[in-house]
Design a protein around this motif. Structure first.
Motif, short mmCIF file in Angstrom:
data_model
loop_
_atom_site.label_atom_id
_atom_site.label_comp_id
_atom_site.label_asym_id
_atom_site.label_seq_id
_atom_site.Cartn_x
_atom_site.Cartn_y
_atom_site.Cartn_z
N THR A 115 -13.19 -10.87 13.42
CA THR A 115 -12.39 -10.06 14.33
C THR A 115 -10.92 -10.41 14.15
N LEU A 116 -10.11 -9.43 13.83
CA LEU A 116 -8.70 -9.68 13.54
C LEU A 116 -7.87 -9.82 14.82
N PRO A 117 -6.76 -10.55 14.75
CA PRO A 117 -5.89 -10.69 15.93
C PRO A 117 -5.35 -9.33 16.40
N LYS A 118 -5.06 -9.24 17.67
CA LYS A 118 -4.53 -8.00 18.24
C LYS A 118 -3.24 -7.59 17.55
N GLY A 119 -3.17 -6.33 17.17
CA GLY A 119 -1.96 -5.79 16.56
C GLY A 119 -1.76 -6.17 15.11
N PHE A 120 -2.72 -6.88 14.52
CA PHE A 120 -2.54 -7.32 13.14
C PHE A 120 -2.69 -6.13 12.19
N VAL A 121 -1.70 -5.96 11.31
CA VAL A 121 -1.71 -4.86 10.34
C VAL A 121 -2.47 -5.31 9.10
N LYS A 122 -3.57 -4.64 8.83
CA LYS A 122 -4.49 -5.07 7.77
C LYS A 122 -4.09 -4.56 6.39
N ILE A 123 -3.51 -3.35 6.31
CA ILE A 123 -3.11 -2.77 5.04
C ILE A 123 -1.59 -2.72 4.98
N ARG A 124 -1.01 -3.35 3.95
CA ARG A 124 0.45 -3.44 3.86
C ARG A 124 0.90 -3.01 2.47
N TYR A 125 2.10 -2.38 2.42
CA TYR A 125 2.59 -1.75 1.19
C TYR A 125 3.88 -2.43 0.72
N TYR A 126 4.04 -2.49 -0.60
CA TYR A 126 5.18 -3.21 -1.17
C TYR A 126 5.76 -2.47 -2.38
N GLY A 127 6.98 -2.87 -2.76
CA GLY A 127 7.63 -2.27 -3.92
C GLY A 127 7.94 -0.81 -3.68
N VAL A 128 7.68 0.04 -4.67
CA VAL A 128 8.00 1.46 -4.53
C VAL A 128 7.07 2.15 -3.53
N LEU A 129 5.98 1.48 -3.12
CA LEU A 129 5.09 2.06 -2.11
C LEU A 129 5.46 1.67 -0.68
N ALA A 130 6.43 0.77 -0.53
CA ALA A 130 6.88 0.39 0.81
C ALA A 130 7.42 1.63 1.52
N ASN A 131 7.22 1.72 2.82
CA ASN A 131 7.61 2.92 3.57
C ASN A 131 9.07 3.31 3.35
N ARG A 132 9.94 2.31 3.26
CA ARG A 132 11.37 2.62 3.10
C ARG A 132 11.69 3.18 1.71
N ASN A 133 10.75 3.03 0.75
CA ASN A 133 11.01 3.47 -0.63
C ASN A 133 10.27 4.74 -1.03
N LYS A 134 9.37 5.21 -0.20
CA LYS A 134 8.51 6.32 -0.61
C LYS A 134 9.30 7.60 -0.93
N LYS A 135 10.26 7.94 -0.08
CA LYS A 135 10.98 9.18 -0.28
C LYS A 135 12.04 9.08 -1.38
N THR A 136 12.34 7.86 -1.80
CA THR A 136 13.38 7.70 -2.82
C THR A 136 12.78 7.16 -4.13
N LYS A 137 12.39 5.89 -4.13
CA LYS A 137 11.93 5.26 -5.37
C LYS A 137 10.59 5.83 -5.86
N LEU A 138 9.65 6.04 -4.95
CA LEU A 138 8.35 6.57 -5.37
C LEU A 138 8.51 7.99 -5.90
N ALA A 139 9.31 8.80 -5.21
CA ALA A 139 9.55 10.17 -5.66
C ALA A 139 10.20 10.17 -7.05
N LEU A 140 11.12 9.23 -7.28
CA LEU A 140 11.77 9.13 -8.59
C LEU A 140 10.77 8.72 -9.66
N CYS A 141 9.89 7.78 -9.33
CA CYS A 141 8.86 7.34 -10.28
C CYS A 141 7.93 8.50 -10.66
N GLN A 142 7.58 9.31 -9.68
CA GLN A 142 6.72 10.47 -9.96
C GLN A 142 7.39 11.43 -10.93
N LYS A 143 8.70 11.59 -10.76
CA LYS A 143 9.45 12.50 -11.63
C LYS A 143 9.61 11.90 -13.03
#
Length: 380
Positions: free
Chosen positions: A304-332
């Protein structure tokens, strides 16, 4: 069919009777036992044509409940279609030695978090190294805390793309062979995890109970660190996925998995629970394991995980702050096909209809009218 829910209803009261359990375990157990029963509440569904009436019992929506993962998992996986690039992907597993297991369990939120920190720093630093990739990749991490027999075995699963964005904003793709030697990966991860563990100790952020009380003493704690430095930390990389769709298929199996699913439960009798396990020592052949009922409950609740614990986390070009910029550029830059999510813009009812391959709003009695929620059902 026997289920985890059935096992809890039968054995949890006895297990809990003489124990003071953490709030999250109490909540998980309560939800699992009440899920889709009148105790969880219900709502009334009525056909607008023939007045057919149904009582639908509510699900608990607890992330540890084996009955409540289907739709959540399907929606999450569907959203990942937009993130996939035409590049090799690898599955890496990072483990910690058993000497640290009880310490990690007594400091779950802090030391689970340290797993993500050590793994993400390890991968980002090595990927930026020109000897390996020389670019920022994208990856996500998923925590699992169990072994096949439900014993405590914290480890991190990582799915990483074998390509990334260079400092000059160019796409760089590696070969189909994993680009970082596993020994290098394991050694760096070990160093980072133990370095931060030492810092937490010095900052008095760690708690010690029971068998770990001895490690409050500096000599004993540093002795523990030294013994762990001298071990080879078991990390490994699996073969690359066969294309983007194979990655999506993989996600559906791993990301929202819980300690044990109902499909593995063979029998729940008056004294014990029997379930299937894959025996690593015997070519991963499937065998049956029988545990005393209260021991099954104990092992399940370990995860049983601690309350509020985020189990799935993203990094690099998949980090939320990078998706609309770096990930989109990588796709292109990589000329990757953009996959459209199937469920985007759909309601929960429409998603359920797609998953079940039938119109769930169609009246099962007259097959003409539509089912509508009239209101809450009778109180339990």
């Amino acid at each position: 069919m026997s289920t985890v829910n059935e096992a809890f209803k039968k054995f949890y009261p006895l297990y809990q009777a003489n124990r003071k359990l953490p709030l999250q375990q109490l909540k998980a157990a309560s939800n699992i036992m009440r899920c889709r029963t009148k105790e969880m509440g219900s709502h009334i569904i009525v056909c607008n044509s023939c007045s057919h009436v149904e009582i639908s019992y509510n699900s608990c929506k607890n992330r540890h409940c084996p009955l409540c993962q289907g739709v959540t998992k399907a929606v999450w996986v569907d959203r990942r279609y937009e993130d996939v690039l035409d590049a090799p992907y690898f599955h890496i597993v990072f483990t910690v030695p058993k000497q640290l297991h009880t310490l990690i369990y007594q400091n779950q939120k802090l030391l689970y978090g340290l797993l993500y920190k050590a793994v993400s720093e390890t991968l980002l630093e090595l990927c930026f190294d020109k000897r390996y990739l020389g670019a920022q990749p994208g990856f996500f991490c998923v925590l699992h805390t169990w072994a096949q027999d439900l014993s405590y075995h914290p480890h991190l699963h990582v799915v990483i793309m074998a390509g990334g964005l260079t400092g000059l904003h160019k796409w760089r793709k590696s070969s189909d062979k994993f680009f970082i030697p596993v020994k290098v990966l394991s050694k760096k991860f070990r160093g980072k995890y133990l370095y931060y563990l030492k810092k937490y100790y010095q900052q008095q952020e760690l708690s010690f109970y029971g068998v770990n009380l001895q490690f409050k003493k500096p000599k004993e704690f540093y002795g523990l660190l030294t013994s762990c430095y001298n071990l080879d930390w078991y990390s490994y990389s699996k073969a690359p996925f066969a294309g983007p769709m194979a990655v999506i298929k993989y996600l559906s199996r791993y990301t929202h998995r819980i300690a044990i699913s109902n499909s593995r439960i063979v029998l729940v009798d008056d004294e014990a629970v029997t379930f299937t396990v894959r025996d690593r020592k015997d070519k991963r052949n499937t065998k049956n394991l029988t545990l005393k009922g209260t021991e099954f409950v104990r092992r399940f609740l370990l995860h049983t995980l601690p309350k509020g614990f985020v189990k799935i986390r993203y990094y690099g070009v998949l980090a939320n702050r990078n998706k609309k910029t770096k990930l989109a550029l990588c796709q292109k830059l990589s000329a990757s096909k953009v996959y459209k999510p199937l469920f985007k813009g759909l309601t929960t009812t429409q998603i359920l209809s797609l998953l079940l391959q039938k119109d769930v709003t169609k009246c099962p009695k007259c097959e003409v009218g539509r089912l509508k929620v009239l209101g809450k059902g009778p109180s339990p």
